[in-house]
Enzyme design. Structure first.
Site, PDB file in Angstrom:
ATOM      1  N   CYS A 152       0.842  -1.206   0.000  1.00  0.00           N
ATOM      2  CA  CYS A 152       0.000   0.000   0.000  1.00  0.00           C
ATOM      3  C   CYS A 152       0.873   1.249   0.000  1.00  0.00           C
ATOM      4  CB  CYS A 152      -0.990  -0.056   1.177  1.00  0.00           C
ATOM      5  SG  CYS A 152      -2.346   1.119   1.011  1.00  0.00           S
ATOM      6  N   HIS A 194      -3.620  -5.673   0.834  1.00  0.00           N
ATOM      7  CA  HIS A 194      -2.984  -5.890   2.142  1.00  0.00           C
ATOM      8  C   HIS A 194      -2.972  -7.371   2.523  1.00  0.00           C
ATOM      9  CE1 HIS A 194      -2.571  -1.714   3.632  1.00  0.00           C
ATOM     10  NE2 HIS A 194      -3.643  -1.460   2.900  1.00  0.00           N
ATOM     11  N   GLU A 245      -1.233  -8.669   4.754  1.00  0.00           N
ATOM     12  CA  GLU A 245      -1.060  -8.766   6.222  1.00  0.00           C
ATOM     13  C   GLU A 245      -2.385  -8.618   6.959  1.00  0.00           C
ATOM     14  OE1 GLU A 245      -0.750  -6.129   4.537  1.00  0.00           O
ATOM     15  OE2 GLU A 245      -1.048  -4.314   5.725  1.00  0.00           O
TER      16      GLU A 245
END
Lengths: 261, 792
Positions: A95, A216, A218
């Site tokens: 990002c 994302h 994560e």
């Protein structure tokens, strides 16, 4: 020895804790390091094998997303970064981190070490910040982070400036070198949430060792992160509690174990 | 630089003139008390002193209305004396409920409850109404910024993990010609407020995952902006203390002339000239606040400071004054880091410039603290020392500019005795439309498209709800991730399955019938939302945020008494304690030329927080599978006063949903255990628009139709009217989806609870409901209903 990951922080970084968690779950030793500590040589980048630039709003994304951190890295960490890349170590930008990598010129990257910007991540065509899950198609690429990743992956995006765009020659070079790692599975809004050229969601450099993406991974470390996990029948136990994002971090750790330690 | 304020010789008119012209918002009685105090000292106060007193005594800071004695008479009966709404109703409820997991209530900047072996949770909700009326973007952004600092200023500092926001605006289609003088159009306010909360919350990296948006014409001149924040704090960092000799250290942003008089401004009514008061609105910088969080949490974990509070209303004057209340403090204003030159001492002292915290640092820890601040590029300045003088002493370049006794400052405020009355209003009632209408398909679509019920997806998507990586039940759920979740669930400790559920309840329309029922329904709704996703009453705490009109007017105060009493009655009945709360009064607009006065509807927001031992048991509201059974849980009554159904037909009515807490508690407890033992596939609470709207939302969120009948709805009284059955908003009701193989287990588990099977989930998109006599009263498809609902 466990691979060592440096998770870079600065004012406005805000996805550092979950990126840290992702690398820990993947088996890395991690350190959250403020860029001031690298600039002042309190911490030495050369001690690490993986550099992760997490999401957030570095310096408020003033001027444009990621640009101030990119300038700071280019001008204050020039040698350390060049050596890191020359040593064949891994860099991931997620990002805001992707925006930084593109603005440093590390992505898409080229032969010279001048770090000139060749592409950009512009304002979404919707003109606003959007948070949603999107389907991604994994492409054939040299990216070491996405080995064995499913052909189709579902991950969240959350950004206002994620429209990847570049001059035609840069785009065709990206395609020719298979540097596109992830594409949004559909070109229509909202599944292509930002109007990216060629539906590009993530790219790597020609070596596959520097990787940047808007989604994302994560944020999908366990099955409970999936926005529709409650729709899976209670009786139908999924074999794994692992989320589909974790493999990206595991790949990085495995690569370092086999090649750099 | 410092002015003496001539009050010793002032008569009453002059005293009030000083109060008004200085935006002090002090009453005559308060001005006289100050006059007497300084009379005994034989001198006039300085501007710094009188401003400090005005801030400290403001409604905003000291909550006079909730603490003062009230003479209350209801419906023409004998007046009754209430010794403070807060001690009598809110605090008493919490004391009587006495939950062992309440760690700190009402004393710190936010309430604290236990979370797991290692951590506690803090939760606070604030309002930023007046600033948002004048400057929506800045007002709302600093609203969220301020409440985040409340969490950071609780105990020794909590890590912010979740934001909530609830907004009340005027109607989006208000014609410009009808806008009260000097006010912004509701659409402009809406857009600015959403952008303000979005930009601040997203930049701070805090998920914004719960909220609501309501519309009513009476919010046009006075919109409401509630901002909430949940924080995570280690269990051994929940207490603070200040010792004489500790340094007064300011950390964060610089001080400018922005936000002066915010506390006193918010303690007065708005009028058509308020728009010119731009300087009372603060200027936000979320990255500065993020840096403070990054630096302070490191300093906290290394035990470098003993106490912390945020600079909110009143700026340094409140922060230092509160921290040093029991001992004393000495501050040197010339040391304050300024944005620009030219501020008078009182301006430095009162500025509400954002992103500033004050900490009490033992001198031996200063160097280590400074090292952290340097690494994080955050400014920290030693302003002075905490002392043992029991005085607040303020200096500017060596000159004393204020020297106040802490005792007078914090306990000298004369408490007024206020009068309150309440008369039940009488509205025209609406009859069932069964005779005149063939079906209610159109009514259902209109309800779904009404602004309060319609999808808020376009707003929700602008908030980052996934940051921090712990979200497990999103605000939007269902097969296309766009259904309205009852609550959000997050896991703040990554890798742990212990979750936090956050929900809210708010029903200002019922206030038009009875504020007691409005407050009761707000609590019931917040708890229903918690239960619907898998929470339990046993582990739920509440926050109360009252937004009211001018409490100096007996009728407004009477409504407040009704609502506060409901808070006590219902919270104790459900066993759910209040851990924090706030009131914002004087939400009225006055046109200075016509003298016309407009109050907002009396509005109570109840926020609820629940610890969930295992998130694996959470459920969402979207239907999951064709063939599953749809049950209604809880009795329906003919209660449509203040309902949305009456509203779309232009009625208020008189029978707002009553509260039957013993029934409600049993229902919710039993449903909780059913959900947590895996018997329930989906669950949605019945609120605005009743069973009809709840069923439609479940169906289109899950992507399947439904075929339902109304004849098995359990009722607490005889109801023949199909529209009343379908759209009544009675409390403590849910719709649940059960797999056929669990039907028996579910029914026996729920034995004794009012329960009715309404029909099934279908494998088509058809959405049909048959009335009591078997005639088709709804015949449509989920696609039509969904597109009606997605009007925004």
């Amino acid at each position: 020895m466990r691979p060592k990951t440096l998770i870079l922080r600065t004012a406005g970084t805000n996805c550092d804790a979950e990126t840290d968690m992702a690398f820990q779950l993947a088996g890395a030793e991690t350190a959250l390091v403020h860029i001031q500590h690298l600039i002042s040589d309190k911490v030495n980048l050369a001690d690490y094998q993986i550099l992760a630039i997490p999401g957030g709003f570095s310096y408020g994304d003033d001027i444009a997303a990621g640009i101030l951190l990119a300038i700071e890295m280019k001008h204050k960490l020039t040698d350390a970064l060049n050596r890191f890349v020359e040593d064949g170590k891994l860099i991931i930008g997620i990002c805001n981190g992707f925006q930084v990598l593109v603005r440093t010129g590390l992505l898409p990257g080229k032969d010279t070490s001048e770090m000139a910007q060749q592409a950009t991540l512009a304002m979404n065509t919707s003109s606003k910040f959007e948070c949603r899950w999107v389907d991604l198609e994994t492409q054939e690429s040299p990216c070491v982070f996405t080995k064995g990743v499913k052909a189709r992956v579902y991950l969240p995006v959350a950004h206002a400036e994620g429209r990847f765009t570049a001059p035609a020659n840069v785009l065709s070079e990206l395609e020719a070198n298979n540097q596109v790692v992830f594409r949004y599975a559909e070109s229509r809004y909202p599944n292509n949430p930002n109007g990216s050229d060629s539906n590009i969601a993530g790219i790597c450099d020609a070596t596959g060792k520097i990787f940047g993406l808007m989604p994302h991974p994560e944020r999908f470390l366990t099955k409970w992160n999936h926005p529709r996990w409650t729709r899976v029948a209670k009786t139908q136990e999924t074999p794994s509690e692992e989320g589909d994002g974790l493999v990206i971090f595991k790949n990085a750790v495995d690569y370092v174990k086999s090649n750099l330690l | 630089m410092v002015k003496e304020i001539e009050i010793l010789t002032a008569d009453d008119t002059e005293l009030m003139c000083i109060s008004r012209e200085g935006t002090l918002s002090l009453s005559l009685n308060e001005m006289q008390t100050i006059q007497t105090h300084f009379g005994t000292l034989g001198r006039n106060p300085t501007d710094v002193e009188i401003e400090t007193i005005a801030q400290t005594w403001s409604e905003h800071c000291v909550h006079k209305t909730f603490k003062s004695t009230i003479l209350y008479s209801e419906d023409g009966k004998e007046p009754e004396q209430i010794d403070g709404l807060f001690p009598s109703f809110i605090q008493r409820a919490t004391e009587e409920i006495a939950k062992p997991w309440c760690v700190s209530v009402f004393s710190d900047n936010a309430g604290i409850i236990e979370f797991d072996e290692q951590f506690n949770l803090v939760f606070k909700v604030e309002t930023h109404n007046h600033p948002s009326a004048i400057e929506p973007y800045g007002g709302a952004g600093t609203g969220i910024g301020g409440v985040i600092r409340d969490a950071l200023g609780t105990g020794l500092g909590a890590k912010p993990i979740l934001n909530t926001d609830v907004f009340c605006f005027g109607l989006p289609d208000t014609p410009y010609a009808q806008l009260p003088k000097g006010t912004l159009h509701p659409k402009r306010v809406f857009k600015g407020v959403v952008a303000g909360v979005r930009d601040y919350g997203n930049r701070m990296g805090i998920p914004t995952a719960n909220g609501a948006i309501l519309f009513d014409a009476r919010y046009t001149a006075n919109p409401l902006v509630f901002c909430g924040n949940v924080g995570l704090i280690p269990r051994n960092r929940c207490e603070k203390s200040v010792e004489p000799g500790d340094l007064v250290v300011a950390i964060g942003g610089q001080t400018g002339r922005d936000g002066i008089h915010g506390a006193t401004f918010s303690s007065a009514e708005l009028d058509d000239t308020s728009e010119s008061l731009g300087s009372v609105v603060q200027i936000g910088n979320p990255i500065m606040e993020k840096k403070i969080v990054d630096a302070l949490l490191q300093a906290r974990d290394r035990n470098l400071y003993r106490s912390i509070t945020d600079c909110g209303a009143g700026g340094f004057s409140s922060a230092v004054g509160e921290m040093g209340e029991d001992i004393g403090a000495e501050v040197h204003l010339e040391r304050v880091s300024l944005k620009y030159e030219g501020l008078a001492p009182w301006e430095i002292w009162l500025s509400e410039a954002q992103e500033r915290m004050v900490i009490a640092v033992p001198p031996e820890n200063l160097d280590e603290l400074m090292e952290i601040c340097e690494a994080e590029v955050v400014e920290a300045t030693v302003l002075g020392t905490f002392t043992d003088t029991r005085r607040l002493q303020v200096f500017y370049e060596g000159t004393v500019v204020a020297d106040l006794e802490m005792e007078f400052l914090h306990h000298g405020l004369p408490m007024p005795v206020k009068e309150a009355v309440w008369e039940p209003p009488k509205h025209p009632d609406m009859a069932s439309r069964d005779e005149e209408t063939v079906n209610y398909t159109n009514d259902l679509e209109r309800l779904l498209a009404s602004p309060n019920i319609a999808s808020k997806e376009s707003v929700i998507r602008q908030y980052d709800h996934g940051v921090q990586g712990g979200m497990v039940i999103n605000p939007l759920v269902g097969v296309e991730n766009d259904g309205p979740s009852d609550a959000c669930v997050t896991t703040p400790v990554l890798g742990s399955r212990t979750g936090v559920i956050v929900a809210n309840g708010i029903n200002p329309k019922y206030s038009d019938v009875d504020p007691y029922l409005s407050a009761a329904a707000a609590i019931d709704e917040a708890l229903r939302n918690i239960v619907a996703v898998g929470g339990t009453l046993e582990k739920t705490a509440l926050l109360d945020n009252f937004c009211w009109g001018n409490p100096d007017k007996p009728d407004r105060l009477g409504e407040l008494v009704r609502a506060a009493r409901a808070c006590y009655d219902i919270a104790t009945a459900y066993g759910t304690p209040f851990i924090s709360g706030k009131d914002s009064l004087y939400n009225e607009y006055r046109d200075t030329t016509t003298g016309e006065q407009r109050a907002i509807p009396s509005t109570l927001l109840i926020s609820a927080i629940c610890v969930m031992p295992d998130i694996q048991n959470a459920v969402t509201m979207d239907v999951k599978m064709p063939g599953n059974l749809i049950y209604v849980v809880g009795n329906t009554y003919a209660e449509l006063g203040g309902s949305h159904y009456f509203n779309i037909h232009g009625f208020v009515g008189n029978t707002a949903p009553a509260i039957r807490p013993s029934e409600g508690k049993l229902t919710m407890e039993r449903l909780s255990t059913a959900i947590n033992s895996g018997l329930v596939r989906s669950c949605h609470d019945c609120s605005e628009g009743g069973i009809g709207v709840a069923a439609a939302e479940m169906a289109f969120s899950g992507g399947y139709g439904m075929s339902l009948r109304l004849d098995d709805i359990p009722t607490g009284e005889e109801i023949d009217a199909d529209d009343f059955l379908l759209f009544s908003e009675s409390n403590s009701r849910f719709l649940v989806e059960i797999e056929p193989q669990h039907q028996h287990a579910y029914e026996s588990h729920m034995a004794g609870i009012p329960l009715g099977c309404l029909g099934t989930v279908s494998d088509t998109s058809e959405f049909v409901i048959k009335g009591k006599t078997g005639r088709l009263i709804i015949e449509t498809s989920i696609d039509i209903l969904k597109s009606a609902w997605q009007v925004f």
